[in-house]
Enzyme design. Structure first.
Site, mmCIF file in Angstrom:
data_model
loop_
_atom_site.group_PDB
_atom_site.id
_atom_site.type_symbol
_atom_site.label_atom_id
_atom_site.label_comp_id
_atom_site.label_asym_id
_atom_site.label_seq_id
_atom_site.Cartn_x
_atom_site.Cartn_y
_atom_site.Cartn_z
ATOM 1 C CE1 TYR A 111 -4.250 -0.702 1.531
ATOM 2 C CE2 TYR A 111 -5.649 -2.280 0.407
ATOM 3 C CZ TYR A 111 -4.894 -1.125 0.388
ATOM 4 O OH TYR A 111 -4.798 -0.393 -0.772
ATOM 5 C CG ASP A 116 2.541 -4.233 5.253
ATOM 6 O OD1 ASP A 116 1.501 -4.282 4.559
ATOM 7 O OD2 ASP A 116 3.205 -3.174 5.400
ATOM 8 C CE LYS A 138 0.156 3.698 5.654
ATOM 9 N NZ LYS A 138 -0.956 4.454 5.043
HETATM 10 P P1 KE4 Z 1 0.265 2.665 -0.029
HETATM 11 O O1 KE4 Z 1 0.407 1.977 -1.361
HETATM 12 O O2 KE4 Z 1 -1.134 3.229 0.169
HETATM 13 O O3 KE4 Z 1 1.368 3.695 0.230
HETATM 14 O O4 KE4 Z 1 0.490 1.594 1.115
HETATM 15 C C1 KE4 Z 1 -0.296 0.419 1.103
HETATM 16 C C2 KE4 Z 1 -0.334 -0.173 2.507
HETATM 17 C C3 KE4 Z 1 0.447 -1.274 2.773
HETATM 18 N N1 KE4 Z 1 0.463 -1.833 4.009
HETATM 19 C C4 KE4 Z 1 -0.289 -1.314 5.018
HETATM 20 C C5 KE4 Z 1 -0.237 -1.951 6.370
HETATM 21 C C6 KE4 Z 1 -1.098 -0.178 4.787
HETATM 22 O O5 KE4 Z 1 -1.846 0.328 5.803
HETATM 23 C C7 KE4 Z 1 -1.126 0.409 3.511
HETATM 24 C C8 KE4 Z 1 -1.987 1.613 3.182
HETATM 25 N N2 KE4 Z 1 -2.796 2.108 4.233
HETATM 26 C C9 KE4 Z 1 -3.989 2.840 3.828
HETATM 27 C C10 KE4 Z 1 -4.786 3.180 5.084
HETATM 28 N N3 KE4 Z 1 -5.360 2.027 5.655
HETATM 29 C C11 KE4 Z 1 -3.633 4.060 3.022
HETATM 30 C C12 KE4 Z 1 -4.772 5.021 2.816
HETATM 31 C C13 KE4 Z 1 -5.412 4.851 1.470
HETATM 32 O O6 KE4 Z 1 -5.531 3.708 0.990
HETATM 33 O O7 KE4 Z 1 -5.819 5.907 0.913
#
Ligand code: KE4
Length: 426
Positions: free
Chosen positions: A142, A237, A265
């Site tokens: 993801y 990523d 994060k």
């Molecule tokens: P954000 O747009 O949510 O800040 O980041 C996206 C993203 C990009 N790359 C990786 C490897 C990620 O894990 C994420 C977002 N992670 C999720 C949890 N698996 C955020 C939690 C959510 O979606 O509420």
């Protein structure tokens, strides 16, 4: 009725699923979500004051624990000078200089407001820099919710049954090719099928959105070699692994060089921040220097920079944290494994430094197909049991548990005891 239920009943009337991000709705575990009122150290407290040992850690940012005084004081100080100026600031320069210092193989940084935005921008830069349209991602990984990456995605897209989202035109995703994590031949097959067309291969160096699955020995180095062979850029990523696996992230930890690296994060210290980074030659193709456009009203926000700087500087000055985090996570993984075996529960616990996840399968989990075989109902019962014992986990199988520097032996032992009692009744 508890306050979370009362709030949830109101929330669903005015927000899709009552939440601002799907995984928070607890749909995978069939429960009313806990509404969190405050957090401190390793704990979160719901609206009824119930305390939970927190392994969500805001999905990774809170590596020092919640409400860390160094970060709180930095934010309180920054706020007094104003919230947002829409102009360059000292802190953005300091943040970019610090990231260039700590992250291997990068010369420039562009701050954005989320991991999604960081990855979306990095993909656009890879396409702009190579003049190629196709990208390769991995099933179950993801990378945020930008259109071209919502293809066979992990995390809540997968858990919610929509790994490829509605509303994304076929014209957009036809350039997104999907390979299998830890399967280099699946990558080479795509690169050789489109030898001059692939702009980049994007990978979570440690997959953490199918649950945690580490890279097989040689996998990341193999991606580097294939990208060099076919003229594609390699994007790490590191939204989760950045400053989590090690101060230098996965590039340092595994000794593999990426061409572009994305962050989120931890670099925000709990505030909305993302970043994409790379060589000067690549990054100076981004506006206003070059033809790849990207912009953002709140990018590099001074308060968010203050939080991120405080956290990164603290990690830089206390690097012993990383060994301690790994020891804590390894101990916890061992205790979960021991309890599960004692109670005859088929469990595979994957742990990479301070991220880990249990899979309810009798075999080891080294690929997405293994992770997909996990007993999701059993995970839901496990989650409910742990929550009942005061331990807050990711409310979905295809996520990760995060340790923080604030988790002490007491919390780890309480968590292990909760797992023992939960597995006994699973
Ligand atoms: P954000 O747009 O949510 O800040 O980041 C996206 C993203 C990009 N790359 C990786 C490897 C990620 O894990 C994420 C977002 N992670 C999720 C949890 N698996 C955020 C939690 C959510 O979606 O509420």
């Amino acid at each position: 009725m508890d306050q979370s239920q009362l709030l949830y009943d109101r929330a669903v009337k005015v927000m899709p699923g009552g939440v601002n991000s799907p995984v928070r709705a607890y749909r995978s575990v069939n429960m009313c979500p806990r509404f969190i009122a405050k957090a401190d150290g390793p704990f979160v407290y719901d609206e009824d004051g119930r305390r939970y040992i927190d392994y969500v850690c805001s999905w990774g940012p809170m590596i020092l624990g919640h409400n860390h005084p160094v970060i709180r004081e930095a934010v309180e100080k920054a706020v007094k000078d104003g919230l947002s100026f829409g102009a360059p600031t000292r802190r953005e320069v300091e943040m970019a200089e610090l990231m260039v210092e700590l992250v291997p193989n990068i010369e420039m940084v562009r701050m954005v407001n989320s991991g999604t935005e960081a990855v979306m921008s990095a993909i656009r830069l890879a396409r702009g820099a190579t003049g190629r349209d196709k990208i390769i991602k991995f099933e179950g990984c993801y990378h945020g919710h930008s259109d071209c990456l919502l293809v066979n995605a992990g995390s809540s897209a997968l858990a919610g049954g929509h790994p490829s989202s509605a509303g994304v035109p076929e014209d957009i995703v036809r350039h997104t090719l999907t390979a299998q994590f830890n399967d280099l031949p699946s990558v080479e097959a795509l690169l050789s099928a489109y030898p001059q067309e692939v702009a980049c291969v994007i990978v979570e160096p440690v997959a953490a959105n199918m649950g945690v699955v580490g890279p097989a020995p040689g996998f990341l180095a193999g991606l580097r070699k294939l990208c060099d062979q076919y003229g594609a850029l390699l994007i790490f990523d590191e939204v989760i692994t950045g400053f989590r696996l090690a101060l230098g992230g996965a590039q340092a930890y595994y000794g593999v060089k990426a061409d572009l690296v994305t962050f989120g994060k931890i670099i925000g210290g709990g505030m909305p921040v993302g970043a994409y980074c790379g060589s000067r030659a690549l990054m100076e193709q981004v506006a206003p220097c070059g033809p790849v456009y990207q912009a953002g009203t709140l990018s590099g926000n001074p308060v968010a920079m203050a939080a991120g700087l405080a956290q990164l500087r603290y990690l830089k000055d206390h690097q012993e944290i990383y060994a301690k985090l790994n020891q804590k996570a390894a101990w916890l993984a061992g205790e979960m494994d021991r309890s599960a075996k004692k109670h005859g529960v088929a469990l595979a616990v994957n742990q990479v430094e301070s991220v880990l996840s249990p899979f309810f399968v009798p075999t080891e989990v080294t690929r997405f197909t293994d992770a997909k075989g996990s007993d999701l109902q059993r995970y839901a019962r496990y989650f409910a049991g742990m929550l009942h014992h005061g331990v807050a986990l990711a409310p979905a199988q295809f996520e990760a548990m995060f340790l923080s520097a604030a988790h002490t032996k007491a919390e780890l032992e309480e968590t292990a005891q909760a797992a023992e009692e939960t597995f006994a009744g699973l």
